[in-house]
Design an enzyme around this catalytic site. Structure first.
Site, PDB file in Angstrom:
ATOM      1  N   GLY A 111       9.588 -27.182  11.798  1.00 55.01           N
ATOM      2  CA  GLY A 111       9.282 -28.620  11.705  1.00 55.01           C
ATOM      3  C   GLY A 111       7.805 -28.916  11.858  1.00 55.01           C
ATOM      4  CE  LYS A 153      -2.361 -43.898   8.043  1.00 53.80           C
ATOM      5  NZ  LYS A 153      -2.354 -43.307   6.721  1.00 53.80           N
ATOM      6  N   GLY A 198       0.822  -1.208   0.000  1.00 54.20           N
ATOM      7  CA  GLY A 198       0.000   0.000   0.000  1.00 54.20           C
ATOM      8  C   GLY A 198       0.855   1.256   0.000  1.00 54.20           C
ATOM      9  CG  ASP A 217       2.732  -8.853   5.066  1.00 54.16           C
ATOM     10  OD1 ASP A 217       2.765  -9.359   6.203  1.00 54.16           O
ATOM     11  OD2 ASP A 217       1.965  -7.915   4.762  1.00 54.16           O
ATOM     12  CB  SER A 251       1.691 -33.591  19.236  1.00 56.38           C
ATOM     13  OG  SER A 251       3.049 -33.568  18.867  1.00 56.38           O
TER      14      SER A 251
END
Ligand code: F6P
Length: 327
Positions: free
Chosen positions: A190, A216, A108, A132, A220
């Site tokens: 990670g 699997k 902007g 950003d 977490s």
């Protein structure tokens, strides 16, 4: 060859970004070294309209290289977007004898600089200052590396709880319409997945993550979600998991503005110093209406209207890397 630049004005605009001070310092000192006068413009375009302008000396920028935020303060000016506002801003550039304006900011802010340059045939230089990293033509923007490191620090901490409680965490990060912060923080921390706007496959990214085998082999999981997801970000994905997979224990963390503050990293300080220095060199060479960026470790000039097109691509290899490393 245009008029010789004797006085430069500097402003920071839009969201503050760590490294902006290092950049202001580099511009100020390079300009003074080259015999130019420097005017610091406070509160972005808002301060330009209101004449909040004062001369900067070399001492004005002492002891600032390590500080986050911006000593010039910043704003998102609505008035500057009106013809009357822009006229007032231009009148003050003339009144304060400023021959060229250097704008440090994001999309902007550089759009504003471009409009001013077009309307008044006035010399501006843009410098990419935003966490950003969404400006085309520069490999990195000032503040991006610091924000990335902040996010990674936070996610490292969140991981302790995720692991201890066997939970899925959806961590929402900034980036506006771009997924650079999300994708790269996911790799660096990670994380198991990143949900970003640039990944435009038809496959639902949440389904993909669940079907790739959540739980699997792991107890977490951390999913980084870019705020730019139009569908509602981390909260949306957490709600969906709660409904569709009630067996999972889900939490959300929205990192918010803590991503934008803090001491700039060495990478950001060096980038900001190089770009600030290069902005004065660019003016000396007669460059006008370009953004000074960095590409393959070399200073580059990118026409501002090209830099602000919001089409900087994410390297697809990064998406593949995360996919492989999170199995
Ligand atoms: O452009 C920088 C940025 O931090 C974006 O990542 C975010 O979407 C926006 O600014 C937030 O803006 P504000 O501080 O005005 O709420």
């Amino acid at each position: 060859m245009g008029k010789q630049i004797k006085t430069v004005g500097i402003l920071t605009s839009g969201g503050d970004a760590p490294g902006m001070n290092a950049c202001i310092r580099a511009i100020t000192r390079t300009a003074i070294f080259n015999g130019m006068k420097v005017m610091g413009i406070y509160r972005g375009y808002e301060g330009l309209i209101n004449g909040e302008i004062k001369e900067f000396t070399s001492e004005s920028v002492s002891n600032t290289i390590q500080r986050g935020g911006t000593i010039l303060k910043t704003a998102r000016s609505m008035e500057f977007m009106t013809p009357e506002g822009m006229q007032k801003a231009y009148d003050n550039l003339v009144k304060f004898g400023i021959d060229a304006l250097i704008v440090i900011g994001g999309n902007g802010s550089l759009t504003g600089a471009q409009n001013l340059a077009r309307e008044y045939d006035y010399p501006v230089i843009g410098l990419p200052g935003t966490i950003d990293n969404d400006l085309y033509g520069t490999d990195s923007t000032i503040g991006y590396d610091t924000a990335l490191n902040t996010i990674v620090d936070c996610v490292d901490k969140i991981r302790d709880t995720a692991t201890s409680h066997d939970r899925i965490f959806f961590v929402e990060v900034m980036g506006r319409d771009a997924g650079f912060l999300a994708q790269n923080s996911a790799i660096a921390a990670g994380a198991e997945a990143a949900i970003i706007p640039e990944d435009q496959t038809d496959v639902d990214q949440l389904e993909q993550f669940i079907s790739r085998g959540f739980r699997k082999s792991k107890n977490s999981s951390i999913v980084i979600v870019s705020e730019s997801k139009k569908d509602g970000g981390a909260m949306y994905y957490a709600e969906r998991v709660r409904k569709e997979y009630p067996q999972y224990d889900v939490r959300v963390t929205i990192l918010g503005h803590l991503q934008r503050g803090g001491t700039p990293t060495a990478c950001d300080r060096i980038l900001a110093s190089r770009l600030g220095h290069a902005s004065i060199e660019a003016l000396k060479e007669g460059q006008r209406n370009v953004m000074v960026g960095i590409h393959n470790d070399q200073i580059v000039y990118v026409p501002i209207d090209r830099a602000i097109k919001k089409d900087k691509p994410i390297d697809k290899e990064l998406i593949d890397v995360l996919g492989v490393l999170s199995i």
